[in-house]
Design an enzyme around this catalytic site. Structure first.
Site, PDB file in Angstrom:
ATOM      1  N   HIS A 128      92.516 132.274 105.542  1.00 49.53           N
ATOM      2  CA  HIS A 128      91.400 131.964 104.636  1.00 49.53           C
ATOM      3  C   HIS A 128      91.910 131.035 103.547  1.00 49.53           C
ATOM      4  CE1 HIS A 128      88.393 135.167 105.873  1.00 49.53           C
ATOM      5  NE2 HIS A 128      89.433 135.351 106.654  1.00 49.53           N
ATOM      6  N   CYS A 137      84.233 130.241 104.519  1.00 46.71           N
ATOM      7  CA  CYS A 137      84.101 131.464 103.732  1.00 46.71           C
ATOM      8  C   CYS A 137      82.839 131.392 102.875  1.00 46.71           C
ATOM      9  CB  CYS A 137      85.348 131.603 102.864  1.00 46.71           C
ATOM     10  SG  CYS A 137      85.108 132.511 101.359  1.00 46.71           S
ATOM     11  N   GLU A 138      82.005 132.423 102.979  1.00 49.25           N
ATOM     12  CA  GLU A 138      80.721 132.363 102.255  1.00 49.25           C
ATOM     13  C   GLU A 138      80.872 132.622 100.763  1.00 49.25           C
ATOM     14  OE1 GLU A 138      78.314 135.234 104.279  1.00 49.25           O
ATOM     15  OE2 GLU A 138      78.915 136.881 102.984  1.00 49.25           O
ATOM     16  N   HIS A 139      82.046 133.121 100.342  1.00 46.87           N
ATOM     17  CA  HIS A 139      82.241 133.367  98.917  1.00 46.87           C
ATOM     18  C   HIS A 139      82.663 132.115  98.164  1.00 46.87           C
ATOM     19  CE1 HIS A 139      83.123 137.733 100.262  1.00 46.87           C
ATOM     20  NE2 HIS A 139      81.852 137.571  99.972  1.00 46.87           N
ATOM     21  N   HIS A 140      83.406 131.255  98.834  1.00 48.00           N
ATOM     22  CA  HIS A 140      83.958 130.074  98.152  1.00 48.00           C
ATOM     23  C   HIS A 140      83.614 128.757  98.836  1.00 48.00           C
ATOM     24  CE1 HIS A 140      86.634 133.461  96.965  1.00 48.00           C
ATOM     25  NE2 HIS A 140      86.622 132.857  95.796  1.00 48.00           N
ATOM     26  N   GLN A 196      84.702 137.260 107.658  1.00 45.35           N
ATOM     27  CA  GLN A 196      85.304 137.387 108.987  1.00 45.35           C
ATOM     28  C   GLN A 196      84.781 138.620 109.727  1.00 45.35           C
ATOM     29  OE1 GLN A 196      89.524 136.620 109.131  1.00 45.35           O
ATOM     30  NE2 GLN A 196      89.761 137.926 110.934  1.00 45.35           N
ATOM     31  N   CYS A 246      90.513 130.244 100.916  1.00 44.44           N
ATOM     32  CA  CYS A 246      90.254 130.753  99.557  1.00 44.44           C
ATOM     33  C   CYS A 246      91.383 131.679  99.107  1.00 44.44           C
ATOM     34  CB  CYS A 246      88.918 131.474  99.489  1.00 44.44           C
ATOM     35  SG  CYS A 246      88.837 132.943 100.508  1.00 44.44           S
TER      36      CYS A 246
END
Ligand SMILES: Nc1nc2c(ncn2[C@@H]2O[C@H](COP(=O)(O)OP(=O)(O)OP(=O)(O)O)[C@@H](O)[C@H]2O)c(=O)[nH]1
Ligand SMILES: [Zn+2]
Length: 218
Positions: free
Chosen positions: A178, A109-112, A150, A180
């Site tokens: 996910h 996941c690119e956010h976390h 995703q 996260c």
């Protein structure tokens, strides 16, 4: 520097043209230089966290993480790692759906920067060319080895296959957990996310769409 394959160049151009390429800024660092820089930064981060980098179990962690990012889980940021693609003429005149189900998909996941764990189902209707089956799994893996959302991952796999097969008639669906969502934040341990991208007759013909969706593992 490794010369990029024709397939890699065509796929990258198609993604750029559609605004689907992963947002990046070229910094001209080699893979070795990236690994060395990240090792230094991870050392600093662990130091800030108060971890003892002289401990024998922790000492190599900055190196391990740098290697893991550059050579493993984010290796798909570099088109030099795009898989070799084998296409053969459709001499057997297959005109029905080819569907590959339950492709193992592990992304980040690119956010976390934590794991996305799921499966992908990919289908296409052969036209002039048939693609080597394992190449579908490898294309999924290539784009999964990036920081991702995703939805973008799903679209990148779709457009890559449409470009290589020179046909819009491709469908991709991903179902994933996910971490996260599961292991932090909302801490939901049971929900999964399904994304689907349909091209060509998968979108326009309800029976083809239904045939694909009925094969999607949920
Ligand atoms: N659409 C989409 N969202 C994602 C994906 N992976 C993670 N996210 C979401 O990205 C969002 C980031 O929201 P923020 O509010 O900035 O981050 P946060 O404070 O850590 O949010 P929480 O996860 O709710 O604790 C969260 O809602 C994540 O669930 C993905 O693949 N697609
Ligand atoms: Zn996340």
């Amino acid at each position: 520097m490794t010369a990029l394959s024709d397939a890699a160049i065509r796929v990258r151009s198609a993604l750029e043209a559609r605004g689907l390429e992963t947002p990046m800024r070229a910094n001209n660092l080699t893979l070795d230089e990236k690994q060395a820089r990240i090792t230094g930064l991870m050392t600093e981060m662990m130091d800030v966290l108060g971890l003892d980098l002289e401990d024998d179990s922790l000492a190599e962690t900055p190196d391990r993480i740098a290697k893991m990012y550059v050579r493993e889980i984010f290796s798909g940021l570099d088109y030099a790692h795009f898989p070799k693609i084998t296409l053969i003429d459709n001499k057997m005149k297959v005109d029905e759906m080819v569907q590959v189900r339950d492709i193992t998909l592990t992304s980040t996941c690119e956010h976390h920067f934590v794991t996305i764990d799921g499966t992908a189902t990919v289908a296409y209707i052969p036209r002039g060319k048939v693609i080597g089956l394992s190449k579908i799994n490898r294309i999924v893996q290539f784009f999964a080895r990036r920081p991702q959302v995703q939805e973008r991952l799903n679209q990148q796999v779709l457009v890559a296959l449409q470009t290589l097969l020179e046909s819009d008639d491709v469908a991709v669906s991903i179902t994933a957990t996910h971490y996260c969502v599961k292991a932090r934040g909302v801490m939901d341990a049971t929900s999964t996310t399904t994304t689907t991208s349909l091209g060509g007759i998968f979108k326009s013909r309800p029976d083809t769409r239904q045939e694909f969706l009925s094969g999607v593992v949920r």
